[in-house]
Structures are given as structure tokens and as C-alpha cells.
Design a protein around this motif. Structure first.
Motif, PDB file in Angstrom:
ATOM      1  N   ALA A  50      -6.717  -0.573   0.838  1.00 30.20           N
ATOM      2  CA  ALA A  50      -6.018  -1.023   2.046  1.00 30.20           C
ATOM      3  C   ALA A  50      -5.597   0.172   2.875  1.00 30.20           C
ATOM      4  O   ALA A  50      -5.682   1.329   2.442  1.00 30.20           O
ATOM      5  CB  ALA A  50      -4.789  -1.867   1.657  1.00 30.20           C
TER       6      ALA A  50
ATOM      7  N   PRO B 223      -5.051  -9.622   1.656  1.00 27.80           N
ATOM      8  CA  PRO B 223      -3.867  -8.779   1.433  1.00 27.80           C
ATOM      9  C   PRO B 223      -2.876  -9.450   0.485  1.00 27.80           C
ATOM     10  O   PRO B 223      -2.729 -10.670   0.464  1.00 27.80           O
ATOM     11  CB  PRO B 223      -3.263  -8.623   2.835  1.00 27.80           C
ATOM     12  CG  PRO B 223      -4.384  -8.922   3.774  1.00 27.80           C
ATOM     13  CD  PRO B 223      -5.254  -9.933   3.082  1.00 27.80           C
TER      14      PRO B 223
ATOM     15  N   ARG C  64      -6.565  -4.607   4.873  1.00 26.90           N
ATOM     16  CA  ARG C  64      -7.076  -4.670   3.499  1.00 26.90           C
ATOM     17  C   ARG C  64      -8.526  -5.099   3.593  1.00 26.90           C
ATOM     18  O   ARG C  64      -8.859  -6.003   4.363  1.00 26.90           O
ATOM     19  CB  ARG C  64      -6.262  -5.633   2.644  1.00 26.90           C
ATOM     20  CG  ARG C  64      -6.576  -5.478   1.160  1.00 26.90           C
ATOM     21  CD  ARG C  64      -5.555  -6.165   0.277  1.00 26.90           C
ATOM     22  NE  ARG C  64      -5.820  -5.913  -1.127  1.00 26.90           N
ATOM     23  CZ  ARG C  64      -5.310  -4.906  -1.825  1.00 26.90           C
ATOM     24  NH1 ARG C  64      -4.500  -4.059  -1.227  1.00 26.90           N
ATOM     25  NH2 ARG C  64      -5.607  -4.730  -3.091  1.00 26.90           N
TER      26      ARG C  64
ATOM     27  N   HIS D 245       0.890  -1.173   0.000  1.00 28.61           N
ATOM     28  CA  HIS D 245       0.000   0.000   0.000  1.00 28.61           C
ATOM     29  C   HIS D 245       0.915   1.206   0.000  1.00 28.61           C
ATOM     30  O   HIS D 245       1.292   1.716   1.039  1.00 28.61           O
ATOM     31  CB  HIS D 245      -0.904  -0.024   1.236  1.00 28.61           C
ATOM     32  CG  HIS D 245      -1.926   1.068   1.260  1.00 28.61           C
ATOM     33  ND1 HIS D 245      -2.094   1.890   2.353  1.00 28.61           N
ATOM     34  CD2 HIS D 245      -2.837   1.470   0.336  1.00 28.61           C
ATOM     35  CE1 HIS D 245      -3.065   2.760   2.107  1.00 28.61           C
ATOM     36  NE2 HIS D 245      -3.543   2.514   0.892  1.00 28.61           N
TER      37      HIS D 245
END
Length: 485
Positions: A399, A294, A289, A252
Motif C-alpha cells: 500500500a 484496503p 492499496r 500502512h
């Protein structure tokens, strides 16, 4: 004679001179002055008359007279069972007076702070943390109270690497882990190790996390920028940078919120093999997330080329300064040596407490709870931004606890941020995260004007008010395209 009465009351030096006039007057004047000057604060307990008389080697009746005079003047107060204490009076003046009455001003809305990187501090599991610290204190063997293993608590290293394998698809074991006092300490140790092993240059994301270039330069490395686009770090530009190390936030990206795409991930691993390089992975908020599982850690793809760094600053709280570095064997020993020479380690009891929190499932339970809090805020943020700015303005929502708000074309990021601050909203422009060279210059970013909205530590009411204020600030600073600051 000078006496510090210490025991039985607050520290205060009282001097008596048997050749300088009545002892009662000397003691009385010194106590009165100490109260006026606030060296003795309201509510502080004075020694008993007997104790003070013994310390000053004067008759008890002398001290009784002093206390009675100061009681009469309002400097002291006496309650049965509570002894003699300093009364609440004004801070100055020749006679005692009542403390001023404070009239509360009309309450105003709390400021809204969209600062990136702060989790919901109201949701920190303090009761669980208190339990874990207490349990660690009770169960830690006496022998473990000395200097710890240089790499950190073996127990915590086993726990965090097991967690990384389970949650982040990693490939580290306790032998690969070094416990540190937070992400930045781990990063400083890792970069210093790279410099000592002959890696002179490191590539950094642009835009990217603040201060990473400064930390790299302090470690003796040359820092070079590599641009980020909608698919993450541009690996083609990385190849042309001449760097053999790169630090990035692939799950992210900070601050744009993009995820490093699958083809870029493969290209990045291939680049590391080609140049005998190393990837430093800042895995800072991948647990949060919301719409799908994730993306896994890069460390799991190539453990020999990736140094993974993490901490509990985003998952628990920044004040719990615990983090970890998972490093290949060729770097691990150097990082441990940096730690030995710098700090020896993070507090051992806190390490055991964190291990307990994770082993007992309390850590996972906390993450499940706050993940739902953040999901609700993210959805509300998206709805409020769409209502105030129109559709398609918010990016990086998949996320983490921050997103990127694209402003209308031609807006001044800094102008909008400054106007918002005058209305009680703090927010950082995207340009705040651009790469700055050693001589203080920064190249223009290849992104439209934007603001970085951290929503981890703002409640729903603040979030709604903050977005409406940002919309008003943006209206003031929309106009012809202008040079970005």
C-alpha cells in the motif's frame, strides 16, 4: 513638492523643488536613478506626459523633454498604443546598455527526490479543483460568507463521513466530524483536548512519523516510544508503557510500511477498553492499496475509543490544507473549542469546493487514475531494486507511496544517503524516523539498516536512475557492522 503618482503607473515618489534648479533636470535625474536602481523595473508603464505634468504641476512640455531625453539614452521605450515603458537595461552603470545574453549551461538530469509523503504533483486535478472553487463561489449563499459553524462546513462533514463509511468501513456521522486545516492541526487540537481531560501520557510508534513527539509535548503530554515490528505496533509493550493514549498508522505504518495485523488490532481495541484509553488513528494513505482491498479503519471497530484523523495531503496535494477529525462525543466538544480559540477554521470556499469534488465523483475518479500510476511505479521500483540489490530487500509494498529498502548488513544508512545526495539523489535513512527523547537521545532501532523510498512524486526515468545511484552509494558504504547513527 513631492508626488506619488500611484494611479496610471508604478508607485514612485518624485520630488521637485522650484528653488533647486531646472525642473526638467530634477525629474530626469530622479527617473534615471530609479531605473538604474531597479525601483522601476523593465516593462513598467510610466504615466502619460499629460498625467505626470498634472501631478507635478509643471508644464507638459517639461515632461515631454524628460521622456524624449530618456528615450534617446535608452532608459525608456515607446510604442504606439502601449505608451512609454521602462526599457530592459543593465542593473547599474552610467549609461544604458543591452541586457546581457544568457548562455544556457548544458542540461543535467533532474535531481531524484525519494522524499516520503509527497504525491504525484503532476497529477493534481487542478482543472477539477478550479471548477469546484468556481462552482462553490457561484452557488454559496451570501449568508454563508460569514463565520462558519465552529465544526466546519456541515456539507463537507456529511460528505467526508459518508466517504469514510463507504471507503474505510468507518462509523462516523457529521456530528462526529471537525474540519481542520490539515492533519497536523487536527492532531494538535486532539492532543490538547486529551491533556485537558486528564490523559498525561501518549505512546508513539518507534520508528514513526517525524515531529509527533514534539507536537505531543507542546500539547502538554509525555510522549513514550513503543516499538514497531513486522506486525505493526507491539501492543504488549504498549500495555507496559503506562500510556492511556496511542497514536499510530495502522493501515500502512510510517515509515516501515507494515500493516497492523488482525490479532494486534483486536488486542489494541481491548487495551483501550482496559485502561479507559483512546486510539488516535492517522489514516494517511489507505486509499492506495494495490493487491487487495484496503484494511478497514480502526474507527469502525470501536467509535467510542478511536479518534480518526485524515486529510487530502496525500490524495490531492499538501497545499490544499484541508483535513478532518472524527471524534467520540466526549472529545469532540473539546476539539471544537481548541479550534475556536486557535484559528476558527479552514477557508470556507475551499471546504465547499472539496465537498463538490467528492459529491460529483471527481475525487474518486482522480484516485482511480493515480492509483494506477502508483501501482506502475511500485512494480517498477520492485523490479529495479531486485536487479540492483537482489531479492527480498524491499518491504511495505502492499500500500501507499513509500517502501522500505533494506541495505546490506553493516551498511551505514547515513553514509549511503550522504553519498547518494552528492550524486543527485535525496533519500532519508530509517533512523531519521526514530523516537527522540526530550534530551535529544534515541535508542537503537530493532531494524536492519534501511532507506525510506517515497515514489509518489518521481517519474519512471528518475526512479530507474535513482535506484542505480543508490546501489553505487551502498557499495561505497558496505562493510563491517558499525554503530548506527
Amino acid at each position: 513638492m513631492t508626488v506619488d503618482w500611484g494611479r496610471g503607473g508604478p508607485d514612485l515618489l518624485v520630488a521637485v523643488d522650484r528653488d533647486a534648479g531646472p525642473l526638467r533636470t530634477q525629474i530626469q535625474d530622479q527617473l534615471r536613478a530609479a531605473i538604474r536602481d531597479q525601483r522601476l523595473g523593465a516593462g513598467e508603464r510610466l504615466p502619460s506626459t499629460r498625467r505626470l505634468a498634472e501631478l507635478l504641476e509643471v508644464a507638459r512640455g517639461t515632461v515631454v523633454d524628460v521622456y524624449e531625453q530618456l528615450l534617446a539614452e535608452g532608459y525608456l521605450e515607446s510604442t504606439v498604443g502601449s505608451g512609454t515603458r521602462v526599457a530592459a537595461i543593465g542593473s547599474s552603470g552610467g549609461s544604458a546598455r543591452r541586457a546581457p545574453v544568457v548562455v544556457s549551461a548544458p542540461s543535467s538530469p533532474r535531481p531524484v527526490d525519494f522524499e516520503y509523503g509527497i504525491p504525484d504533483l503532476r497529477s493534481v486535478p487542478l482543472s477539477d479543483w478550479s471548477w469546484a472553487v468556481s462552482k462553490a463561489t457561484q452557488t454559496l449563499p451570501t449568508a454563508a460568507l460569514g463565520d462558519e459553524d465552529l465544526a466546519g462546513s456541515r456539507n463537507l462533514r456529511e460528505v467526508v463521513t459518508a466517504y469514510h463509511r463507504r471507503v474505510r468501513a468507518g462509523w462516523a456521522t457529521a456530528e462526529d466530524a471537525i474540519i481542520v486545516s490539515g492533519f497536523r492541526q487536527g492532531l494538535a487540537f486532539a492532543l490538547a483536548t486529551l491533556a485537558r481531560q486528564g490523559i498525561p501520557r501518549i505512546a508513539l510508534e518507534d520508528p514513526g512519523p517525524r515531529d509527533h513527539a514534539l507536537i505531543a509535548r507542546r500539547a502538554g503530554l509525555e510522549a513514550v516510544p513503543v516499538p514497531v515490528d513486522d506486525h505493526g505496533l507491539d501492543v504488549g509493550r504498549l500495555r507496559r508503557s503506562g500510556a492511556r493514549a496511542v497514536l499510530l498508522t495502522p493501515a500502512h505504518q510510517c515509515p516501515t510500511g507494515v500493516v497492523l495485523g488482525p490479532s494486534r488490532r483486536r488486542d489494541l481495541i481491548a487495551w483501550a477498553d482496559e485502561v479507559d484509553g483512546v486510539i488516535l488513528e492517522d489514516d494517511y494513505d489507505a486509499e492506495f492499496r494495490y493487491d487487495r482491498q484496503p484494511v478497514g479503519s480502526l474507527q469502525g471497530l470501536n467509535p467510542a475509543r478511536v479518534i480518526a484523523l485524515g486529510s487530502v495531503s496525500k490524495t490531492l496535494a499538501p497545499t490544499i490544507r484541508l483535513g478532518w477529525v472524527f471524534a467520540p462525543p466526549r472529545f469532540a466538544a473539546g476539539i471544537v473549542e481548541e479550534k475556536r480559540l486557535s484559528s476558527r477554521g479552514a477557508p470556507g470556499l475551499d471546504q465547499e469546493a472539496l465537498a463538490l469534488l467528492m459529491e460529483t465523483g471527481r475525487f474518486d475518479r482522480h484516485l482511480r487514475r493515480v492509483r494506477e500510476i502508483y501501482r506502475t511505479r511500485r512494480d517498477l521500483l520492485a523490479a529495479e531494486v531486485e536487479h540492483a540489490f537482489g531479492p527480498g530487500r524491499l518491504r511495505g509494498l502492499a500500500a501507499g507511496c513509500h517502501a522500505l529498502l533494506h541495505l546490506p548488513d553493516g551498511s551505514s544508512e547515513r553514509g549511503v544517503a550522504a553519498a547518494a545526495e552528492t550524486m543527485g539523489v535525496r533519500v532519508n535513512p530509517l533512523s531519521h524516523y526514530r523516537f527522540v527523547t526530550e534530551d535529544g537521545r534515541a535508542a537503537p532501532l530493532g531494524f536492519p539498516p534501511a532507506l525510506v523510498l517515497g515514489f509518489g512524486n518521481v517519474d519512471e526515468q528518475q526512479l530507474r536512475r535513482g535506484i542505480r545511484i543508490l546501489a553505487r552509494a551502498a557499495e561505497r558504504h558496505a562493510g563491517p557492522a558499525r554503530e548506527r547513527e
